[in-house]
Design a protein around this motif. Structure first.
Motif, PDB file in Angstrom:
ATOM      1  N   UNK A 129       0.834  -1.203   0.000  1.00 55.89           N
ATOM      2  CA  UNK A 129       0.000   0.000   0.000  1.00 55.89           C
ATOM      3  C   UNK A 129       0.871   1.257   0.000  1.00 55.89           C
ATOM      4  N   UNK A 130       1.977   1.215   0.734  1.00 54.41           N
ATOM      5  CA  UNK A 130       2.909   2.351   0.742  1.00 54.41           C
ATOM      6  C   UNK A 130       3.658   2.440  -0.582  1.00 54.41           C
ATOM      7  N   UNK A 261      -8.377 -12.854  -7.814  1.00 60.69           N
ATOM      8  CA  UNK A 261      -7.328 -11.839  -7.685  1.00 60.69           C
ATOM      9  C   UNK A 261      -6.809 -11.739  -6.261  1.00 60.69           C
ATOM     10  N   UNK A 262      -7.661 -12.027  -5.270  1.00 55.66           N
ATOM     11  CA  UNK A 262      -7.201 -12.001  -3.878  1.00 55.66           C
ATOM     12  C   UNK A 262      -6.047 -12.974  -3.678  1.00 55.66           C
ATOM     13  N   UNK A 263      -6.187 -14.168  -4.278  1.00 62.76           N
ATOM     14  CA  UNK A 263      -5.130 -15.167  -4.161  1.00 62.76           C
ATOM     15  C   UNK A 263      -3.922 -14.756  -5.006  1.00 62.76           C
ATOM     16  N   UNK A 264      -4.201 -14.327  -6.231  1.00 65.72           N
ATOM     17  CA  UNK A 264      -3.119 -13.965  -7.141  1.00 65.72           C
ATOM     18  C   UNK A 264      -2.272 -12.820  -6.590  1.00 65.72           C
ATOM     19  N   UNK A 265      -2.924 -11.839  -5.980  1.00 64.28           N
ATOM     20  CA  UNK A 265      -2.228 -10.613  -5.580  1.00 64.28           C
ATOM     21  C   UNK A 265      -1.586 -10.689  -4.202  1.00 64.28           C
ATOM     22  N   UNK A 266      -1.745 -11.807  -3.505  1.00 62.98           N
ATOM     23  CA  UNK A 266      -1.248 -11.879  -2.133  1.00 62.98           C
ATOM     24  C   UNK A 266       0.228 -11.539  -2.029  1.00 62.98           C
ATOM     25  N   UNK A 267       1.050 -12.128  -2.883  1.00 63.69           N
ATOM     26  CA  UNK A 267       2.499 -11.994  -2.722  1.00 63.69           C
ATOM     27  C   UNK A 267       3.189 -11.388  -3.941  1.00 63.69           C
ATOM     28  N   UNK A 268       2.410 -10.919  -4.900  1.00 58.72           N
ATOM     29  CA  UNK A 268       2.978 -10.159  -6.018  1.00 58.72           C
ATOM     30  C   UNK A 268       2.336  -8.773  -5.998  1.00 58.72           C
ATOM     31  N   UNK A 269       3.042  -7.768  -6.453  1.00 55.48           N
ATOM     32  CA  UNK A 269       2.558  -6.390  -6.325  1.00 55.48           C
ATOM     33  C   UNK A 269       1.421  -6.054  -7.294  1.00 55.48           C
ATOM     34  N   UNK A 270       0.225  -6.318  -6.859  1.00 56.89           N
ATOM     35  CA  UNK A 270      -0.972  -5.997  -7.635  1.00 56.89           C
ATOM     36  C   UNK A 270      -2.001  -5.389  -6.695  1.00 56.89           C
ATOM     37  N   UNK A 271      -2.955  -4.677  -7.295  1.00 59.61           N
ATOM     38  CA  UNK A 271      -4.034  -4.088  -6.508  1.00 59.61           C
ATOM     39  C   UNK A 271      -5.299  -4.155  -7.345  1.00 59.61           C
ATOM     40  N   UNK A 272      -6.404  -4.565  -6.722  1.00 59.91           N
ATOM     41  CA  UNK A 272      -7.667  -4.638  -7.441  1.00 59.91           C
ATOM     42  C   UNK A 272      -8.772  -4.157  -6.513  1.00 59.91           C
ATOM     43  N   UNK A 273      -9.558  -3.194  -6.984  1.00 62.78           N
ATOM     44  CA  UNK A 273     -10.572  -2.544  -6.156  1.00 62.78           C
ATOM     45  C   UNK A 273      -9.958  -2.064  -4.835  1.00 62.78           C
ATOM     46  N   UNK A 274      -8.704  -1.668  -4.912  1.00 63.58           N
ATOM     47  CA  UNK A 274      -7.938  -1.138  -3.787  1.00 63.58           C
ATOM     48  C   UNK A 274      -7.727  -2.168  -2.678  1.00 63.58           C
ATOM     49  N   UNK A 275      -7.854  -3.441  -3.009  1.00 62.26           N
ATOM     50  CA  UNK A 275      -7.389  -4.480  -2.088  1.00 62.26           C
ATOM     51  C   UNK A 275      -5.917  -4.693  -2.386  1.00 62.26           C
ATOM     52  N   UNK A 326     -17.463  -0.010  -3.372  1.00 63.26           N
ATOM     53  CA  UNK A 326     -16.578  -0.778  -2.484  1.00 63.26           C
ATOM     54  C   UNK A 326     -15.123  -0.767  -2.904  1.00 63.26           C
ATOM     55  N   UNK A 327     -14.488   0.385  -2.792  1.00 63.10           N
ATOM     56  CA  UNK A 327     -13.036   0.462  -2.902  1.00 63.10           C
ATOM     57  C   UNK A 327     -12.460   0.118  -1.531  1.00 63.10           C
ATOM     58  N   UNK A 328     -11.675  -0.960  -1.469  1.00 64.26           N
ATOM     59  CA  UNK A 328     -11.193  -1.467  -0.181  1.00 64.26           C
ATOM     60  C   UNK A 328      -9.925  -0.752   0.274  1.00 64.26           C
ATOM     61  N   UNK A 329     -10.005   0.548   0.382  1.00 64.62           N
ATOM     62  CA  UNK A 329      -8.835   1.315   0.791  1.00 64.62           C
ATOM     63  C   UNK A 329      -8.525   1.161   2.268  1.00 64.62           C
ATOM     64  N   UNK A 330      -9.416   0.519   3.007  1.00 60.06           N
ATOM     65  CA  UNK A 330      -9.105   0.222   4.401  1.00 60.06           C
ATOM     66  C   UNK A 330      -8.046  -0.859   4.510  1.00 60.06           C
ATOM     67  N   UNK A 331      -7.687  -1.481   3.379  1.00 55.26           N
ATOM     68  CA  UNK A 331      -6.695  -2.569   3.418  1.00 55.26           C
ATOM     69  C   UNK A 331      -5.315  -2.079   3.850  1.00 55.26           C
ATOM     70  N   UNK A 332      -5.133  -0.749   3.970  1.00 58.82           N
ATOM     71  CA  UNK A 332      -3.854  -0.240   4.481  1.00 58.82           C
ATOM     72  C   UNK A 332      -3.606  -0.719   5.909  1.00 58.82           C
TER      73      UNK A 332
END
Length: 881
Positions: A129-130, A261-275, A326-332
């Motif tokens: 996120x940073x 995408x939640x699984x795909x993005x866990x450990x590679x630098x991706x963001x989807x719907x701000x998760x 639902x932009x998940x910007x709380x994921x910070x």
């Protein structure tokens, strides 16, 4: 870490200024706000209104979302303008450093070891996120600084210590950014409930009431502390152009592709719907450790469980985003608890058994297969390999330590190695985002140290030839989409602006007029679709654009200067612009105005003023405004394009991208000297069947071609929550025709089924002499302006009959008006602007502006300071609160 990540980044010429929002919003507003601050320090004052922001806007609400509350921005005043971009980048690194500092201050409360604190600080500071927002939205990093300190404030209250820190941090958070303050409030509330439960198990309800009462009291005091900025910003948001329509997606479940995408993005630098993904692979070990110690109900695990559930359902994302999309910007907040639990694992990894590491092994095998397949499909091997390699190295080291039963110094060395591997993992995740072998986000950044020159050369320097002493607005054409906030840099009055908080009344006007260029946070832009009368109405005397766009100039604007540059820029001028303020005595109610078609609405602006239904103003009311000169053009649809399977004006099935619907206009000889408009009503779009695991793309583009002009309108996708609104109609100005061309085309850029209830083509005569006559009539009744400043306008007008002074001052509650020294209530004129009822005779009029909530917010902040001091006094005296 920063040196390793960013050294080559800057050598390649990258910057932290994103080509999109970074260039047009973040650095632009940082640059200008620091100029304002330096001017204030020189004694020039702080303007509460700025005429270079769109049609004019409140400075606090315009800048407040981005920079006013950001304490780091104020470091910029110590640097000269020549080092403005350098200071922007330096401040970014200071923010990142403070993210780690905030974490270290927080974890001291838990008495963790140095190694555990260091590991957590690295995982938190360099969380994706940073890393992502370093080059996207700089102020999105700030909540990562405030959240640990807010949680620490709750810890102190739960431990019966002082609530001073909590109140101060609530106040800081409220001042910095109201949008993230909303999220922080919910996240801190959840933290407080979970933390209380793990400490006291909800057994003592009296204790719960006492703790909740103290937290609530200190929260309220904190809100009061921040009210000086928080109150104006909340009012600005509630009255802004932000869309409040019903969310267009199902709030119970996301589409299948999101969960993948939640699984795909866990450990590679991706963001989807701000998760935000891009976590360290060490997280796998941490999660297994939390599961191992679940009987202890660690609050980190509970927080991760709650936030994880929030990520699964759109309702929670919407709730955390203020009941909007639902932009998940709380994921910070998620990395904070991962970091805390990871530090705990580093200290207590002896609790992991071989069987636990075997579970990790199976998870790693699953991700190895998953990422290996993705690497082959996307041809991005290093991108997917780095986190997997790091994970296996960590696993082998932990397995080696477990089998060898290493202790003391050897265990300490293993800790250092593990921290080093996590650092390497975080570094590679960051570089995977930035560099060409990965996501190549550096290619989307403005070249280093070029932003100021790009602002300066926006129009090739021709803007410096505009007269300085006259009162007018400067416009652009529909082809100048790149012009957004740059008029602020040049201190020019225009219309184009691109800000999160934009005047809601202006937005209503733009929607009512059905400007094709309208967007939620850009209601007036792109030359208001080159509509001639609209440009006159807005006092647009000059238009700046590239020479290649000359055919898009509204009728009556003549080129008065052409540069010798490549590309060449032009200045076009008209003699038919309306005055900035003038008196009208004919009006129509908003209700009756809404019944007109868009061409009739535009022509009415030459005849009178629109008033809200409940406004009582002297004048002649027009019940039905029509213009007999407006003609509906007869036409025939030609069946020629093989990409269109069904062709009539109600249902069009497009099988090939770019297919055209050709239209033949009848009686073309009668079109000479006319402005041509096309109006599509009742638009609905259906895509082809989409698999459940892929989000249905509801966006589409429609192009309109006439003579040598082409305009494209976009219906944004329903998942683009910041810009989405349903375009039921499309109204497009196709320009002035000298000869009367009879061929027109509608080009469908996307395949699918288009339902169109009606297609209407209008022709409106355009005559330069008549336009000048209309302008002269308004100039006879114009306000003779003697003083025109940011916050003050003074002028006189003489009238034989009562009337309404019509202005293009955006309607804001902060405007106050006196007529001959007496206060006069303003009315809402032409939907989005300030109007002033006038009596007959001479009138001396003074407009003044002050943000309506700045004083009351300041008073509330003083009350907050008093209450905070009183609470501290009582605490020291009685050891309460």
């Amino acid at each position: 870490m920063c040196i390793v990540i960013y050294s080559w980044y800057f050598i390649l010429g990258g910057s932290f200024i994103w080509e999109s929002d970074g260039f047009t919003q973040h650095f632009q507003l940082f640059h200008e706000y620091v100029n304002i601050l330096q001017g204030a320090l020189r004694g020039e004052g702080f303007p509460e209104w700025d005429w270079s922001i769109g049609a004019g806007a409140d400075t606090i609400t315009s800048y407040g979302y981005y920079v006013i509350g950001d304490p780091f921005v104020y470091l910029g005043v110590f640097f000269p303008e020549s080092l403005r971009e350098f200071s922007f980048h330096l401040i970014m690194f200071v923010r990142m450093w403070c993210v780690g500092l905030s974490y270290l201050i927080f974890v001291r409360k838990f008495k963790v070891s140095h190694g555990a604190a260091l590991l957590g600080a690295l995982m938190y500071t360099f969380s994706f996120f940073v890393i992502y927002n370093t080059g996207r939205h700089p102020f999105f990093i700030l909540p990562l600084i405030w959240y640990p300190l807010l949680c620490l404030g709750v810890e102190k209250i739960l431990s019966r210590e002082s609530g001073l820190l909590f109140s101060i941090m609530v106040g800081v958070s409220a001042i910095v950014n109201f949008y993230f303050f909303y999220k922080l409030t919910i996240l801190v509330f959840i933290y407080g409930i979970v933390r209380y439960g793990t400490l006291y198990r909800f057994k003592d309800w009296k204790q719960l009431g006492y703790s909740f009462g103290r937290c609530s009291l200190h929260y309220l005091v904190g809100v009061l502390l921040g009210a000086i900025i928080f109150l104006p910003m909340v009012d600005g948001f509630l009255n802004s152009s932000r869309n409040t329509d019903e969310i267009a997606i199902n709030l119970f479940l996301y589409h299948g592709g999101y969960y993948l995408s939640l699984i795909h993005n866990l450990f590679v630098p991706e963001i989807y719907l701000w998760t935000a993904g891009g976590l360290s692979i060490f997280t796998i070990f941490t999660v297994v450790f939390l599961f191992k110690t679940r009987k202890n109900k660690t609050f980190s695990g509970l927080m991760l469980l709650i936030l994880g559930i929030f990520l699964l359902f759109p309702f929670f994302g919407s709730f955390m985003n203020g009941m909007s999309g639902p932009y998940n910007r709380f994921s910070f907040a998620i990395p904070l608890f991962i970091a805390l639990a990871s530090g705990k694992l580093l200290e207590e990894r002896d609790k992991l058994q071989v069987k636990d590491l075997r579970i990790v092994k199976y998870i790693l095998i699953g991700f190895t297969i998953f990422y290996g397949t993705a690497a082959i499909m996307e041809n991005m091997y290093l991108y997917y390999a780095f986190p997997i390699i790091s994970g296996w190295l960590i696993w082998f080291i932990l397995m080696y330590e477990k089998k060898k039963k290493l202790k003391n110094k050897s265990a300490n060395k293993i800790s250092v190695i593990l921290i080093g591997l996590v650092m390497l993992n975080l570094v590679t995740n960051a570089t995977n985002l930035y560099y060409p072998y990965g996501n190549n986000s550096i290619s989307k950044m403005v070249e280093l140290n070029t932003s100021a020159d790009r602002y300066e050369n926006l129009f090739g320097g021709v803007q410096n030839l505009l007269p300085e002493d006259d009162l007018y607005r400067t416009g652009v054409t529909s082809q100048d989409n790149h012009v957004r906030n740059q008029f602020i840099y040049h201190d020019l009055m225009g219309l184009s602006s691109y800000l999160s908080i934009t005047n809601g009344s202006l937005s209503e006007f733009a929607e009512e007029m059905e400007f094709s260029s309208y967007q939620i946070i850009q209601p007036l832009r792109n030359g208001v679709d080159d509509r001639r009368i609209a440009n006159h109405f807005f006092n647009i005397e000059y238009i700046l654009t590239e020479e290649k766009n000359a055919s898009y100039l509204p009728y009556g604007y003549e080129v008065v200067h052409r540069s010798n540059d490549d590309p060449a820029y032009i200045i076009a001028k008209t003699e038919s612009e309306f005055p900035f303020a003038y008196v009208e005595d004919r009006f129509i109610t908003r209700e009756n105005f809404s019944k007109l078609n868009p061409v009739e609405k535009e022509t009415f602006l030459t005849q009178g003023v629109v008033l809200e239904n409940n406004q009582d103003v002297e004048g002649r009311e027009i019940e039905k405004a029509t213009n007999e000169q407006i003609k509906e053009v007869e036409y025939q649809i030609e069946d020629t394009d093989p990409g269109l399977l069904a062709q009539d004006k109600n249902l069009i099935e497009v099988t090939e991208n770019g297919a055209r619907l050709n239209i033949n206009l009848e009686n073309e000889d009668e079109l000479a000297g006319q402005e041509i408009f096309i109006y599509l009503q009742g638009l609905e779009y259906e895509t082809a069947d989409t698999p459940f695991y892929i989000a249905e793309d509801t966006s589409y583009d429609i192009g309109f071609l006439y003579e040598d002009r082409e305009k494209t309108l976009r219906q944004s996708d329903k998942y683009s929550f910041s810009t989405y609104f349903h375009r039921e109609n499309m109204f497009v100005n196709l320009g002035h025709t000298d000869l009367g061309t009879d061929e027109m085309s509608i080009q469908f850029e996307d395949t699918g089924r288009y339902n169109i209830n009606d297609i209407t083509i209008y022709a409106l005569p355009a005559d330069k002499e008549i336009d000048q006559q209309i302008a002269e009539e308004k100039q006879e009744n114009e306000l003779d302006i003697e003083v025109f400043e940011d916050e003050r306008i003074e002028g006189t007008v003489q009238r034989k009959e009562p009337g309404l002074l019509v202005t293009t001052i955006p309607y804001e509650k902060g405007w106050n008006v006196t007529v001959n020294g007496e206060e006069r209530d303003i009315v809402q004129a032409n939907i989005g602007f300030v109007g002033v009822p006038l009596d007959s005779g001479d009138s001396e009029i003074v407009f003044s502006y002050q943000n309506p909530y700045l004083k009351s917010g300041g008073i509330l902040s003083l009350i907050g300071i008093f209450l905070l001091g009183l609470i501290q006094f009582i605490r020291k005296r009685n050891n309460t609160f």
